[in-house]
Design an enzyme around this catalytic site. Sequence first.
Site, mmCIF file in Angstrom:
data_model
loop_
_atom_site.group_PDB
_atom_site.id
_atom_site.type_symbol
_atom_site.label_atom_id
_atom_site.label_comp_id
_atom_site.label_asym_id
_atom_site.label_seq_id
_atom_site.Cartn_x
_atom_site.Cartn_y
_atom_site.Cartn_z
ATOM 1 N N PRO A 43 0.812 -1.223 0.000
ATOM 2 C CA PRO A 43 0.000 0.000 0.000
ATOM 3 C C PRO A 43 0.840 1.266 0.000
ATOM 4 O O PRO A 43 0.423 2.291 -0.528
ATOM 5 C CB PRO A 43 -0.833 -0.138 1.281
ATOM 6 C CG PRO A 43 -0.909 -1.613 1.522
ATOM 7 C CD PRO A 43 0.413 -2.151 1.075
ATOM 8 N N PRO A 225 43.765 -38.952 11.892
ATOM 9 C CA PRO A 225 42.802 -39.942 12.384
ATOM 10 C C PRO A 225 41.363 -39.690 11.976
ATOM 11 O O PRO A 225 40.509 -40.524 12.230
ATOM 12 C CB PRO A 225 42.957 -39.833 13.898
ATOM 13 C CG PRO A 225 43.310 -38.395 14.106
ATOM 14 C CD PRO A 225 44.160 -38.004 12.941
ATOM 15 N N ASP A 248 42.574 -44.923 1.787
ATOM 16 C CA ASP A 248 42.311 -46.058 2.671
ATOM 17 C C ASP A 248 40.873 -46.033 3.181
ATOM 18 O O ASP A 248 40.189 -45.006 3.131
ATOM 19 C CB ASP A 248 43.260 -46.017 3.872
ATOM 20 C CG ASP A 248 44.676 -46.429 3.503
ATOM 21 O OD1 ASP A 248 44.864 -46.964 2.401
ATOM 22 O OD2 ASP A 248 45.591 -46.199 4.321
ATOM 23 N N LYS A 270 42.213 -51.898 2.911
ATOM 24 C CA LYS A 270 42.291 -53.343 3.166
ATOM 25 C C LYS A 270 41.180 -53.734 4.121
ATOM 26 O O LYS A 270 40.953 -53.091 5.136
ATOM 27 C CB LYS A 270 43.656 -53.695 3.755
ATOM 28 C CG LYS A 270 44.821 -53.294 2.852
ATOM 29 C CD LYS A 270 46.151 -53.528 3.537
ATOM 30 C CE LYS A 270 47.306 -53.120 2.649
ATOM 31 N NZ LYS A 270 47.372 -51.667 2.428
ATOM 32 N N GLY A 302 45.206 -43.067 6.291
ATOM 33 C CA GLY A 302 44.801 -42.665 7.628
ATOM 34 C C GLY A 302 46.018 -42.537 8.526
ATOM 35 O O GLY A 302 46.992 -43.288 8.403
ATOM 36 N N GLY A 303 45.991 -41.557 9.435
ATOM 37 C CA GLY A 303 47.124 -41.362 10.332
ATOM 38 C C GLY A 303 48.331 -40.844 9.579
ATOM 39 O O GLY A 303 48.252 -39.887 8.821
ATOM 40 N N ASP A 304 49.475 -41.510 9.776
ATOM 41 C CA ASP A 304 50.714 -41.151 9.101
ATOM 42 C C ASP A 304 51.179 -42.340 8.272
ATOM 43 O O ASP A 304 51.134 -43.488 8.726
ATOM 44 C CB ASP A 304 51.785 -40.771 10.122
ATOM 45 C CG ASP A 304 53.103 -40.429 9.458
ATOM 46 O OD1 ASP A 304 53.248 -39.279 9.008
ATOM 47 O OD2 ASP A 304 53.965 -41.329 9.359
ATOM 48 N N THR A 332 49.710 -39.087 13.516
ATOM 49 C CA THR A 332 49.425 -40.504 13.730
ATOM 50 C C THR A 332 48.401 -40.697 14.849
ATOM 51 O O THR A 332 48.241 -39.841 15.730
ATOM 52 C CB THR A 332 50.719 -41.277 14.033
ATOM 53 O OG1 THR A 332 50.436 -42.684 14.015
ATOM 54 C CG2 THR A 332 51.290 -40.897 15.389
ATOM 55 N N ALA A 333 47.702 -41.815 14.801
ATOM 56 C CA ALA A 333 46.562 -42.044 15.697
ATOM 57 C C ALA A 333 46.948 -41.969 17.171
ATOM 58 O O ALA A 333 46.176 -41.481 17.997
ATOM 59 C CB ALA A 333 45.924 -43.394 15.389
ATOM 60 N N MET A 384 45.641 -51.227 16.028
ATOM 61 C CA MET A 384 44.939 -52.421 15.512
ATOM 62 C C MET A 384 44.892 -53.537 16.552
ATOM 63 O O MET A 384 45.151 -54.703 16.266
ATOM 64 C CB MET A 384 45.619 -52.910 14.225
ATOM 65 C CG MET A 384 45.554 -51.887 13.106
ATOM 66 S SD MET A 384 46.622 -52.251 11.686
ATOM 67 C CE MET A 384 48.231 -51.747 12.316
ATOM 68 N N GLY A 413 38.811 -42.026 17.426
ATOM 69 C CA GLY A 413 39.513 -40.873 17.972
ATOM 70 C C GLY A 413 39.483 -39.657 17.069
ATOM 71 O O GLY A 413 39.709 -39.756 15.866
#
Length: 470
Positions: A43, A225, A248, A270, A302-304, A332-333, A384, A413
């Site tokens: 309006p 990680p 991986d 793997k 993964g990790g180093d 690394t983890a 592991m 982690g």
Amino acid sequence: MKLFPIFADLQGRRVVVVGAGAVAERKILSLLSAGAQVVAGAPEATPGLLQLSREGGITLRLEPFEPGWLEGAWLVVAATDDRDLNRLVAGHANERKLLINVVDDPELSTFQVPSIVDRSPLTIAISSAGSAPVLARRLRERIESLFDHTLGTLADLAARYRPAIRQARPDLRRRREFYDWLLDGPVAAALRARQPETARALLESALQTPQTPAQGSVVLVGAGPGDPGLLTLNALRALNEADIILHDRLVSAEVLELARRDAERIPVGKLPGENHDATQNRIHELMRHHANAGRRVVRLKGGDAFVFGRGGEELEFLKKQGIPYEVVPGITAALACAAYAGIPLTHREHAQSVRLITAHCREDAMVDDWPALAREKQTLAFYMGVGQLETLSSQLIAHGRSKDTPFAIVENGSRANQRVLHGKLDELADAARRHAIKSPSMLLIGEVCALAPELEWFGASVTAGDARAA
């Protein structure tokens, strides 16, 4: 991703704005800058919109909203201070399957207008999905300071020469390198100095320079990680230069999201029970094949890569094949999991050394130094180890480690679903079964683990005696 980011071509297309106040005026000016044909209605209208209407810049209807306004529209914006009216407009837009933005009302909106950094034709948009517009604005202010205003001119120049660049650099990797040079080199510097003819001459000269065939290479990159924030700058750069990414199984989706969108991703992880040597041979063959084809290969681990990652085997293969390579270390983890669980791997009062150990060995290479591992004042970090917990705890106790030695299992982690299980060494296997601990998990054993319940800061935590099993 809550909203799908999209840049709409509104050139010559009808956009309806319901409202004609100050907020509506800002939206209308933005739409006009994108070439939209704006129909606005209310309006009453601001003096600025009345002037725009008189000049023919917009169609302005000084009347209450009617659903017929939406006929032929591509987008709708409701910018009134009457939520009932905004809801009515949104309802009619939804019936017509039209995208609508209701200003400051994400609940009624089907699209959001982002904060914009304009370096046309380069446009950077920031959105908080309507939940925190102040945050989006603050980010825009920071980004504005990062990008020179000549970027738009550079983008125009690149667009004009795009066919010539494709012809002179048919190889994708070489073409990408050329664009990197264009952004970072003398052409961009000439534009910043307001010397467009010099910039054009430099570009044309570079295109006429003969190119040698691209040479392939491999970069072994440690992905850490899981938390993408733990990637190094070199890792991020490698991911953005990759043609092929061999990754991986445990590389997180969040890390892969940081890679170039057009890079080919090949999973090579793997799996339990498969022939790992055969899988490793396949990885070697993939690296060789793609590198010899002139591609930039990132072997993402993964990790180093050099801590229980077969990185050494892969470098030996590449060296034998004469393929150039680089290595980018990853966190690394053991380091990341301990840090994210609040566990110092060494401590003046509790541990003077730390050992990184794999519990997954060849059958002829099982751990045979249990007396050394059982000594106090050291931290053991088992990779592991989920499938070997019974053996690990019983052997350590049998060789002199106290059954009351603290342990911590860090599952997933550094990831959003991290969980830490605490307890004493003689409870290890039973507690892990009751709480359904699964891979990937890092097992830490040593006096420093007793500090975790006090120092933990990330994720969930349970104790071995906790009856609430997962």
